[in-house]
Design a protein around this motif. Structure first.
Motif, PDB file in Angstrom:
ATOM      1  N   ASP A 337       0.715  -1.225   0.014  1.00 65.93           N
ATOM      2  CA  ASP A 337       0.080   0.109  -0.162  1.00 65.93           C
ATOM      3  C   ASP A 337       0.788   1.075   0.089  1.00 65.93           C
ATOM      4  N   ILE A 338       2.380   1.032   0.043  1.00 68.24           N
ATOM      5  CA  ILE A 338       2.853   2.041   0.237  1.00 68.24           C
ATOM      6  C   ILE A 338       2.993   2.924  -1.335  1.00 68.24           C
ATOM      7  N   ARG A 339       2.731   4.105  -1.164  1.00 66.68           N
ATOM      8  CA  ARG A 339       2.521   5.177  -2.456  1.00 66.68           C
ATOM      9  C   ARG A 339       3.979   5.726  -2.566  1.00 66.68           C
ATOM     10  N   GLU A 340       4.900   5.020  -3.497  1.00 65.82           N
ATOM     11  CA  GLU A 340       6.236   5.573  -3.371  1.00 65.82           C
ATOM     12  C   GLU A 340       6.269   6.817  -4.307  1.00 65.82           C
ATOM     13  N   CYS A 341       7.298   7.795  -3.645  1.00 61.79           N
ATOM     14  CA  CYS A 341       7.711   8.913  -4.389  1.00 61.79           C
ATOM     15  C   CYS A 341       8.183   8.518  -5.716  1.00 61.79           C
ATOM     16  N   ILE A 342       7.919   9.037  -6.865  1.00 67.36           N
ATOM     17  CA  ILE A 342       8.387   8.908  -8.153  1.00 67.36           C
ATOM     18  C   ILE A 342       9.527   9.764  -8.411  1.00 67.36           C
ATOM     19  N   GLY A 343      10.098  10.889  -7.706  1.00 67.66           N
ATOM     20  CA  GLY A 343      11.226  11.516  -7.728  1.00 67.66           C
ATOM     21  C   GLY A 343      11.227  12.469  -8.824  1.00 67.66           C
ATOM     22  N   CYS A 344       9.688  12.933  -9.067  1.00 70.00           N
ATOM     23  CA  CYS A 344       9.426  14.152 -10.206  1.00 70.00           C
ATOM     24  C   CYS A 344       9.891  15.454  -9.664  1.00 70.00           C
TER      25      CYS A 344
END
Ligand code: FMN
Length: 699
Positions: A337-344
């Protein structure tokens, strides 16, 4: 859950006189809400605390009006306390520690608002290109600055903060300006040797400990490496020396690499954990707790950092924005369920543009107070609708995820075999692999939800859509890149189309590739032109990069990537022409025109790639809407709306937001009144003013 191998991440740790309940530490980050939208800022911090962050810090907070950052918090005096108290209350209500980052931005700011002459260790032009110079501080100025900083620390304690920072990072603040050989040319006891240059920082730590150290932990945020060689701070030279000199003085070391463009690198240029090798030495030098950052989203890596003795606390800014509930999810074992940062870095862009923080992965960011949105919970359905979402890209998937959670029966029809739309297509471009996370998280959620059905390989027509018994239809069919070169620069199609092969990003996504010498015309200015140029150069094309802006991928200034992007384009392309328009195409040639003089020249080319405007792919929407309009009055028709790029092409973050807005409101249209709360600044006569009148007319 207790007994998990992640338990070490949930052990308390003493930081000076306070104790953090776990190892999740939200480091200071600005948010575009700051003092102008204080309730929104405070609520956002509260949600982070609710999500399990053991410490939640404010953004940088100016201690005096001679440091007038246009967008951040202030603690100039007690008048600023109510705003800060609000944040503390929110954070404490969730049993987290509240940290405040006291800052003086020295010559980093121009003070255009307050008109105070900026101050610096030595005379210098202020940062950027504003026609402003900072003056040299004399010894009385230094004593004054220490007094202001101390007063701010005492006020911070009064506001209830548990952790009080001295901010000496990112090449931005006075203590760093004094530390740096580049900016300190003083001849007195504050200049020359490193012992002298570090004096002010040492004094600030001691002052702060003396003032508030009985109850507050005193933290030092310090960039140990600036990536400019020994010319600046380096973890092999003076950066390390400073840590050795001050080793056990602060209660907490919060370390990173500076300046911000290094610390806040995007996924295009660095991977998770990219700072580890620079900051790892700190733990070997100090006995005090150390927190470090590096877009940490992986529980395994976090655990390794802790157990290997690299860090004591896992610091996060962007990952805590993408998923304010990251710690809780690790605690509960809800890893999927972790919404990972996409680093944008769309978060950084919002802050730079002084608007409430936004996030590609977390569309509720910045909306916690004004729209009452929560990143994890959404009200149950309040209509009997059944929803057909046509198009399984970022907007469609986001809508379906949250419609399902609300309890709406939802069907997502997608004409391709896979779901994800542009998130998948763009993830295949150089450096954008983490864009996949936008699709992956949503698909993971949807697959667990019996209310949502995914229907791949389904090309829905208006007839089919209206033949079903869905009462609400959301068309999320995305956008197409223009093939005729129209966009910001060209209102009419580019002359000479048809004389050379022309490609757009959509051709590239479909696997069609130009060959030979290619002119790439970027009139979009975000990442697309740059990444396609990189891709084509990598496949052997000789790329001539042409843009009417004076910088390559000019909008990436806001995500702080721009210098890296330009370097890469210069290094990979055969030629780069800025401030240049693509005027026309002719057989085997492109004519380029200087944006300012109009002077023209021709170059030989085999193909052109046009990255200009986009058009919504909204034919299906209009088809459905037209048919509905022709329904007989006795039939109650379904409702149809457009969401995401199909409504208006934009960023990935905007597409996700649009899908989320639809899931919450079942609409994406405009209303007569703003659908969110506003925080109006009270007029002076409305404020309960205490103390002296703020101004005097001299009578
Ligand atoms: N660092 C500060 O010390 N003070 C700030 O006010 C600050 N503002 C930031 C604003 C945004 C939107 C972001 C993303 C970062 C900011 N940072 C600031 C840097 C972060 O604290 C952090 O060091 C950096 O983002 C790297 O950590 P991350 O990879 O977990 O994001």
């Amino acid at each position: 859950a207790a007994g998990s191998r992640f338990d070490p991440l949930f052990t308390p740790l003493k930081i000076g006189p306070v104790t953090i309940k776990n190892r999740f530490y939200q480091v200071p980050h600005c948010n575009g809400m700051n003092r102008l939208h204080p309730s929104a800022m405070a609520r956002m911090r509260g949600i982070k605390a609710e999500g399990g962050w053991g410490a939640v810090c404010t953004e940088q907070c100016d201690v005096h009006y001679s440091s007038c950052h246009p967008r951040e918090l202030r603690l100039w005096d007690q008048q600023d306390l109510p705003i800060l108290r609000r944040a503390v209350e929110e954070i404490h209500a969730q049993d987290a520690l509240a940290g405040i980052e006291l800052a003086h931005n020295g010559f980093h700011v121009h003070n255009l608002e307050t008109r105070a002459i900026p101050i610096a260790p030595s005379p210098v032009a202020t940062r950027g290109i504003a026609p402003v110079h900072a003056r040299e501080m004399d010894l009385q100025d230094i004593r004054d600055f220490r007094r202001w900083h101390r007063a701010a620390a005492l006020n911070a304690k009064t506001a209830g903060f548990d952790i009080v920072y001295i901010y000496a990072g990112h090449d931005m603040t006075l203590p760093v300006h004094f530390l740096s050989r580049r900016t300190n040319q003083r001849k007195d006891e504050y200049g020359g040797s490193l012992e002298n240059r570090v004096r002010l920082l040492r004094e600030l730590i001691l002052d702060t400990k003396e003032a508030v150290g009985d109850r507050c932990a005193v933290a030092l945020r310090f960039s140990v490496e600036e990536l400019v060689g020994t010319h600046g701070l380096s973890c092999e030279d003076e950066g390390r020396d400073v840590v050795e000199m001050l080793a056990d003085l602060p209660d907490l070391w919060d370390v990173n690499i500076g300046d911000f463009s290094n610390d806040g690198q995007t996924a295009r240029f660095s991977d998770e954990g990219f700072q580890d090798r620079y900051v790892r030495f700190v733990k070997t030098v100090t006995g005090k707790p150390v927190v470090g950052v590096g877009r940490y989203t992986s529980p395994d890596l976090m655990l390794t950092l802790l157990t290997s003795g690299a860090l004591d606390l896992i610091g996060a800014a962007r990952p805590s924005i993408a998923d304010p509930f990251l710690p809780r999810k690790i605690r509960d074992g809800d890893f999927d369920d972790i919404r990972e940062c996409i680093g944008c870095n769309i978060c950084v862009a919002s802050d730079k543009l002084a608007v409430p923080l936004r996030c590609t992965q977390n569309p509720t960011m910045g909306e916690e107070w004004r729209r009452g949105w929560h990143p994890e919970y959404i009200p149950a359905k309040d209509t009997e609708d059944r929803v057909l979402v046509i198009g399984g890209g970022p907007a469609g998937l986001e809508a379906a995820t949250w419609l399902g959670r609300r309890g709406y029966e939802t069907l997502v029809a997608e004409r391709r075999p896979d779901f994800g739309g542009r998130a998948l297509q763009e993830a295949a471009l150089p450096g954008l692999h983490s864009w996949r996370r936008v699709a992956d998280w949503r698909l993971g959620q949807i697959r667990k939800d019996p209310k949502v059905t995914l229907l791949p390989r389904n090309d829905i027509t208006a007839e089919i859509a209206l033949d079903t018994d869905f009462s609400l239809i959301a068309v999320a069919t995305g956008a197409v890149w223009r093939t005729d070169g129209t966009g910001r620069g060209h209102a009419a199609p580019l002359p000479g189309l048809g004389t050379v092969p022309v490609f757009t990003p959509d051709d590239i996504f479909a696997g069609r590739r130009p060959q030979g010498r290619v002119v790439l015309y970027d009139d979009d200015h975000y990442y697309m032109g740059g990444v396609i140029a990189e891709l084509l150069a990598g496949t052997g094309c000789e790329v001539v990069f042409v843009t009417p802006e004076s910088l390559v991928s000019a909008w990436t200034v806001n995500t702080t990537e721009q210098p890296r992007v330009q370097k890469r384009i210069i290094e990979t392309c055969a030629e780069v022409s800025v401030s240049t328009k693509l005027a026309l195409l002719a057989k085997g040639e492109a004519e380029l025109a200087c944006r300012f003089t109009g002077r023209r020249r021709r170059i030989g080319i085999d193909a052109a790639v046009l990255v200009t405007g986009q058009m919504p792919r909204d034919g299906l929407y209009h088809d459905i809407a037209t048919r509905i309009a022709a329904y007989k009055p006795d039939i109650s028709p379904p409702r149809v709306v457009r969401i995401g790029d199909c409504l208006a092409p934009g960023t990935l973050a905007a597409a996700v937001f649009s899908g989320h807005l639809f899931a919450r409101t079942l609409d994406t249209g405009l209303s007569d009144r703003p659908p969110f709360r506003r925080e109006n600044v009270a007029l002076e006569r409305d404020q309960a003013l205490t103390g002296d009148a703020p101004y005097s007319n001299g009578s």
